[in-house]
Design a protein around this motif. Sequence first.
Motif, mmCIF file in Angstrom:
data_model
loop_
_atom_site.group_PDB
_atom_site.id
_atom_site.type_symbol
_atom_site.label_atom_id
_atom_site.label_comp_id
_atom_site.label_asym_id
_atom_site.label_seq_id
_atom_site.Cartn_x
_atom_site.Cartn_y
_atom_site.Cartn_z
ATOM 1 N N ILE A 112 8.030 -6.571 4.314
ATOM 2 C CA ILE A 112 7.327 -5.319 4.617
ATOM 3 C C ILE A 112 5.937 -5.526 5.202
ATOM 4 O O ILE A 112 5.266 -4.553 5.532
ATOM 5 C CB ILE A 112 7.230 -4.418 3.369
ATOM 6 C CG1 ILE A 112 6.356 -5.044 2.281
ATOM 7 C CG2 ILE A 112 8.620 -4.075 2.841
ATOM 8 C CD1 ILE A 112 6.049 -4.123 1.117
ATOM 9 N N GLY A 113 5.496 -6.758 5.307
ATOM 10 C CA GLY A 113 4.147 -7.029 5.804
ATOM 11 C C GLY A 113 3.157 -7.099 4.654
ATOM 12 O O GLY A 113 3.529 -7.056 3.482
ATOM 13 N N PRO A 114 1.873 -7.200 4.982
ATOM 14 C CA PRO A 114 0.854 -7.356 3.941
ATOM 15 C C PRO A 114 0.843 -6.202 2.932
ATOM 16 O O PRO A 114 1.004 -5.043 3.294
ATOM 17 C CB PRO A 114 -0.463 -7.373 4.722
ATOM 18 C CG PRO A 114 -0.072 -7.795 6.102
ATOM 19 C CD PRO A 114 1.298 -7.236 6.323
ATOM 20 N N VAL A 115 0.666 -6.559 1.687
ATOM 21 C CA VAL A 115 0.573 -5.593 0.592
ATOM 22 C C VAL A 115 -0.905 -5.428 0.250
ATOM 23 O O VAL A 115 -1.593 -6.410 -0.021
ATOM 24 C CB VAL A 115 1.373 -6.078 -0.637
ATOM 25 C CG1 VAL A 115 1.123 -5.193 -1.842
ATOM 26 C CG2 VAL A 115 2.856 -6.144 -0.312
ATOM 27 N N VAL A 116 -1.399 -4.191 0.278
ATOM 28 C CA VAL A 116 -2.819 -3.954 -0.003
ATOM 29 C C VAL A 116 -3.073 -3.507 -1.441
ATOM 30 O O VAL A 116 -4.192 -3.645 -1.930
ATOM 31 C CB VAL A 116 -3.456 -2.959 0.992
ATOM 32 C CG1 VAL A 116 -3.418 -3.517 2.395
ATOM 33 C CG2 VAL A 116 -2.776 -1.612 0.934
ATOM 34 N N SER A 117 -2.051 -2.955 -2.107
ATOM 35 C CA SER A 117 -2.225 -2.625 -3.526
ATOM 36 C C SER A 117 -0.879 -2.683 -4.232
ATOM 37 O O SER A 117 0.174 -2.466 -3.629
ATOM 38 C CB SER A 117 -2.880 -1.259 -3.709
ATOM 39 O OG SER A 117 -1.988 -0.233 -3.395
ATOM 40 N N LEU A 157 4.444 -0.921 -4.259
ATOM 41 C CA LEU A 157 3.668 -1.736 -3.325
ATOM 42 C C LEU A 157 3.214 -0.852 -2.167
ATOM 43 O O LEU A 157 4.026 -0.181 -1.551
ATOM 44 C CB LEU A 157 4.517 -2.885 -2.771
ATOM 45 C CG LEU A 157 5.266 -3.743 -3.783
ATOM 46 C CD1 LEU A 157 6.097 -4.792 -3.057
ATOM 47 C CD2 LEU A 157 4.314 -4.380 -4.769
ATOM 48 N N GLU A 158 1.927 -0.883 -1.882
ATOM 49 C CA GLU A 158 1.400 -0.123 -0.751
ATOM 50 C C GLU A 158 1.105 -1.088 0.388
ATOM 51 O O GLU A 158 0.388 -2.069 0.210
ATOM 52 C CB GLU A 158 0.125 0.629 -1.127
ATOM 53 C CG GLU A 158 -0.409 1.454 0.029
ATOM 54 C CD GLU A 158 -1.686 2.199 -0.308
ATOM 55 O OE1 GLU A 158 -2.219 2.845 0.613
ATOM 56 O OE2 GLU A 158 -2.163 2.122 -1.445
ATOM 57 N N GLY A 159 1.663 -0.792 1.559
ATOM 58 C CA GLY A 159 1.439 -1.608 2.741
ATOM 59 C C GLY A 159 0.181 -1.184 3.490
ATOM 60 O O GLY A 159 -0.487 -0.218 3.133
ATOM 61 N N GLU A 160 -0.139 -1.928 4.545
ATOM 62 C CA GLU A 160 -1.348 -1.689 5.336
ATOM 63 C C GLU A 160 -1.443 -0.275 5.897
ATOM 64 O O GLU A 160 -2.529 0.264 6.030
ATOM 65 C CB GLU A 160 -1.410 -2.676 6.503
ATOM 66 C CG GLU A 160 -1.838 -4.048 6.127
ATOM 67 C CD GLU A 160 -1.985 -4.927 7.340
ATOM 68 O OE1 GLU A 160 -2.995 -5.644 7.407
ATOM 69 O OE2 GLU A 160 -1.104 -4.901 8.221
ATOM 70 N N HIS A 198 4.448 3.318 0.970
ATOM 71 C CA HIS A 198 4.766 2.764 -0.346
ATOM 72 C C HIS A 198 6.214 2.297 -0.388
ATOM 73 O O HIS A 198 7.106 2.946 0.165
ATOM 74 C CB HIS A 198 4.540 3.826 -1.429
ATOM 75 C CG HIS A 198 3.096 4.115 -1.643
ATOM 76 N ND1 HIS A 198 2.387 3.614 -2.711
ATOM 77 C CD2 HIS A 198 2.215 4.822 -0.912
ATOM 78 C CE1 HIS A 198 1.139 4.031 -2.629
ATOM 79 N NE2 HIS A 198 1.013 4.771 -1.543
ATOM 80 N N HIS A 199 6.415 1.165 -1.029
ATOM 81 C CA HIS A 199 7.742 0.590 -1.237
ATOM 82 C C HIS A 199 7.844 0.272 -2.719
ATOM 83 O O HIS A 199 6.865 -0.134 -3.341
ATOM 84 C CB HIS A 199 7.917 -0.714 -0.454
ATOM 85 C CG HIS A 199 7.704 -0.563 1.015
ATOM 86 N ND1 HIS A 199 8.731 -0.263 1.876
ATOM 87 C CD2 HIS A 199 6.600 -0.666 1.783
ATOM 88 C CE1 HIS A 199 8.252 -0.204 3.106
ATOM 89 N NE2 HIS A 199 6.965 -0.429 3.061
#
Length: 55
Positions: free
Chosen positions: A19-24, A40-43, A47-48
Amino acid sequence: MSQPKPLPAALQRWAEQRIGPVVSVRDASHDWDRSRVWDLEGERGVHHYLKVSPR
């Protein structure tokens, strides 16, 4: 309420490959000992949910 379950580094790396970078990361587990769910929140603010089966 149970203690928050940290996301293991290996699972975060696996998720970021998809999903790419996770920011939180937020523990979204149910209040029972075997539940393992993280929000997981992405850039881009998307949310995933990552769930690990107890088996």
